[in-house]
Motif scaffolding. Structure first.
Motif, short mmCIF file in Angstrom:
data_model
loop_
_atom_site.label_atom_id
_atom_site.label_comp_id
_atom_site.label_asym_id
_atom_site.label_seq_id
_atom_site.Cartn_x
_atom_site.Cartn_y
_atom_site.Cartn_z
N ARG A 189 0.82 -1.21 0.00
CA ARG A 189 0.00 0.00 0.00
C ARG A 189 0.85 1.26 0.00
O ARG A 189 0.46 2.29 -0.55
CB ARG A 189 -0.94 -0.01 1.22
N GLU A 190 2.04 1.20 0.63
CA GLU A 190 2.86 2.40 0.68
C GLU A 190 3.41 2.77 -0.69
O GLU A 190 3.76 3.93 -0.93
CB GLU A 190 4.01 2.26 1.67
N ILE A 191 3.47 1.80 -1.62
CA ILE A 191 3.86 2.11 -3.00
C ILE A 191 2.64 2.59 -3.78
O ILE A 191 2.69 3.59 -4.50
CB ILE A 191 4.51 0.89 -3.67
N LEU A 192 1.52 1.89 -3.65
CA LEU A 192 0.30 2.30 -4.35
C LEU A 192 -0.11 3.72 -3.98
O LEU A 192 -0.60 4.47 -4.83
CB LEU A 192 -0.85 1.34 -4.02
N PRO A 220 2.84 9.51 -2.65
CA PRO A 220 2.79 10.76 -3.42
C PRO A 220 4.08 10.93 -4.22
O PRO A 220 5.15 10.54 -3.77
CB PRO A 220 2.67 11.85 -2.34
N GLY A 221 3.98 11.53 -5.39
CA GLY A 221 5.18 11.81 -6.16
C GLY A 221 5.70 10.61 -6.93
O GLY A 221 5.07 9.57 -7.02
N LYS A 222 6.88 10.79 -7.46
CA LYS A 222 7.48 9.80 -8.35
C LYS A 222 7.97 8.58 -7.59
O LYS A 222 8.57 8.70 -6.52
CB LYS A 222 8.65 10.44 -9.12
N LEU A 223 7.74 7.41 -8.17
CA LEU A 223 8.28 6.18 -7.59
C LEU A 223 9.76 6.09 -7.91
O LEU A 223 10.21 6.46 -8.99
CB LEU A 223 7.55 4.96 -8.17
N ASP A 224 10.54 5.58 -6.93
CA ASP A 224 11.96 5.38 -7.21
C ASP A 224 12.13 4.12 -8.06
O ASP A 224 11.17 3.36 -8.26
CB ASP A 224 12.78 5.33 -5.92
N PRO A 225 13.33 3.88 -8.63
CA PRO A 225 13.50 2.76 -9.56
C PRO A 225 13.08 1.41 -8.98
O PRO A 225 12.45 0.61 -9.68
CB PRO A 225 15.00 2.80 -9.88
N ASP A 226 13.41 1.14 -7.73
CA ASP A 226 13.04 -0.14 -7.12
C ASP A 226 11.52 -0.25 -6.96
O ASP A 226 10.93 -1.32 -7.20
CB ASP A 226 13.72 -0.30 -5.77
N GLU A 227 10.89 0.84 -6.56
CA GLU A 227 9.44 0.84 -6.40
C GLU A 227 8.75 0.66 -7.75
O GLU A 227 7.71 -0.01 -7.85
CB GLU A 227 8.98 2.14 -5.74
N TRP A 228 9.33 1.25 -8.78
CA TRP A 228 8.74 1.14 -10.11
C TRP A 228 8.80 -0.29 -10.61
O TRP A 228 7.87 -0.78 -11.26
CB TRP A 228 9.44 2.10 -11.05
N VAL A 229 9.89 -0.99 -10.31
CA VAL A 229 9.99 -2.41 -10.68
C VAL A 229 8.86 -3.20 -10.02
O VAL A 229 8.21 -4.04 -10.66
CB VAL A 229 11.37 -2.98 -10.29
N VAL A 230 8.64 -2.94 -8.75
CA VAL A 230 7.56 -3.62 -8.03
C VAL A 230 6.21 -3.30 -8.64
O VAL A 230 5.37 -4.18 -8.86
CB VAL A 230 7.59 -3.25 -6.53
#
Length: 384
Positions: A257-260, A263-273
């Motif tokens: 949920r903290e990724i979904l 706010p703002g841009k996801l970092d590269p690791d979060e974007w992979v997830v």
């Protein structure tokens, strides 16, 4: 990053950004300082968290900042969790705030008391994801109780789809067979509401629901079904659009949920997830006997772009059929007009202007058709 994942974040960060919505409030009642800190640390990225050693201090807190959910530990002061829950339920101004308990002993009197009251209990030790899910569930139930007052088929459409959406990932992962006929029957009331243009209550009914993935999915299913109906599609094709819309992001149930909600841009690791939700969606849908290939394709291709810069396969326009192009258009419209924890929804007219500039991404013929359909349905625009 695909527009349906980032347009809302970009609009929220841009010069014309709407005001950021306040986080929903969660109150923790726990005698243990360590317990309060651990719970706060697990929730603060998504919620505005306040903690109290006992329910009396909670009930004396600022009445203009009432929590949206309350977590009561079995050891809540001054007289324990049962006394705390009883006091809150006895006070009308507090009784309608969703709450659940936390406990380390499943056979305790506290657990029995909560279950007798129809309340949930989260057993210790629990992980961050489990705690966030528990908070989301109790907030969602308050919204879902209001669905009982809706007329048919809107009530069935919401009640059936939320049950399926919540249960299908776990049941499939555990090897339970869910035939497509079950999905089709679940979506039938939604399609019926769309055919009769009685779907404004669906869109209004999910406002305030804490499960963003479900809210986005039911909105996409509704818009997509309406788009298809006005486009002239019939019967099986409409059911495909409704089913595909409801389940197109089912893989997001494994995204934290903290990724979904970040706010703002996801970092590269979060974007992979985040991107992996497409593969997870496809894997889950392929476990459904009889699922139409078009339903799987909607899940697999709604992040593709006409110019080949989308994901996961980088498909170009020629490889994308009409249904998946429609799904991509509606998914972006839904993402822009969705309400998120970090932004107000973009007005439908503004969303359509933004989408008209996305020529390398979206089929502009379909964007124009969607604009005409939405502007022709004033009640739908009012409900968005």
């Amino acid at each position: 990053m695909a527009a349906s994942e980032t347009q809302g974040r970009q609009v929220a960060a841009g010069r014309d950004a709407p005001p950021m919505l306040p986080k929903r409030r969660v109150a923790i009642v726990d005698r243990s300082v360590v317990g309060r800190m651990q719970t706060r640390d697990a929730l603060y990225r998504v919620y505005d968290v306040a903690s109290y050693p006992d329910h009396e201090k909670l009930m004396r807190s600022d009445p203009t900042a009432r929590p949206d959910a309350i977590i009561i530990d079995a050891a809540a002061g001054p007289a324990g969790g049962i006394a705390a829950v009883e006091a809150l339920l006895a006070e009308p101004s507090w009784a309608d705030i969703p709450l659940f308990g936390t406990e380390s002993e499943s056979s305790s009197d506290f657990c029995a008391f909560l279950r007798d009251k129809g309340l949930s209990v989260l057993m210790k030790p629990y992980g961050q994801a489990a705690l966030n899910e528990a908070v989301g569930r109790v907030m969602a139930r308050k919204v879902e109780r209001n669905w009982a007052n809706l007329p048919e088929p809107q009530r069935q459409a919401l009640q059936k789809t939320v049950t399926l959406f919540n249960e299908i990932p776990t049941r499939l992962i555990e090897g339970e067979e869910i035939p497509y006929e079950m999905v089709r029957m679940t979506c039938a009331p939604l399609v019926e509401a769309v055919r009769h243009r009685n779907f404004g209550a669906l869109l209004q009914g999910v406002k305030g629901h804490d499960n963003y993935s479900y809210v986005h999915s039911i909105r996409v299913a509704t818009f997509l079904s309406h788009f298809g109906h006005e486009y002239g599609l019939k019967n099986a094709d409409l059911m495909t659009l409704a089913s595909g819309g409801l389940l197109h992001d089912i893989g997001k149930t494994v995204v934290p949920r903290e990724i979904l909600n970040k706010p703002g841009k996801l970092d590269p690791d979060e974007w992979v997830v985040m991107k992996e939700h497409v593969n997870r969606s496809v894997e889950l849908l392929q476990c459904i006997p009889g699922v139409p290939r078009s339903v799987v394709a909607i899940a697999e291709q709604h992040h593709e772009k006409l110019d080949g810069t989308g994901y996961p396969h980088g498909l170009r326009a020629g490889a994308l059929n009409e249904l998946t192009r429609m799904a991509a258009v509606v998914d972006v419209f839904g993402a822009l007009t969705d309400q998120r924890v970090y932004k107000d929804p973009v007005p439908p007219e503004t969303a359509l202007v933004i989408m008209a500039d996305m020529k390398g991404h979206l089929d502009q013929h379909l964007v124009g058709m969607l604009r005409d359909i939405l502007l022709d349905t004033a009640s739908l625009l009012d409900a968005v």
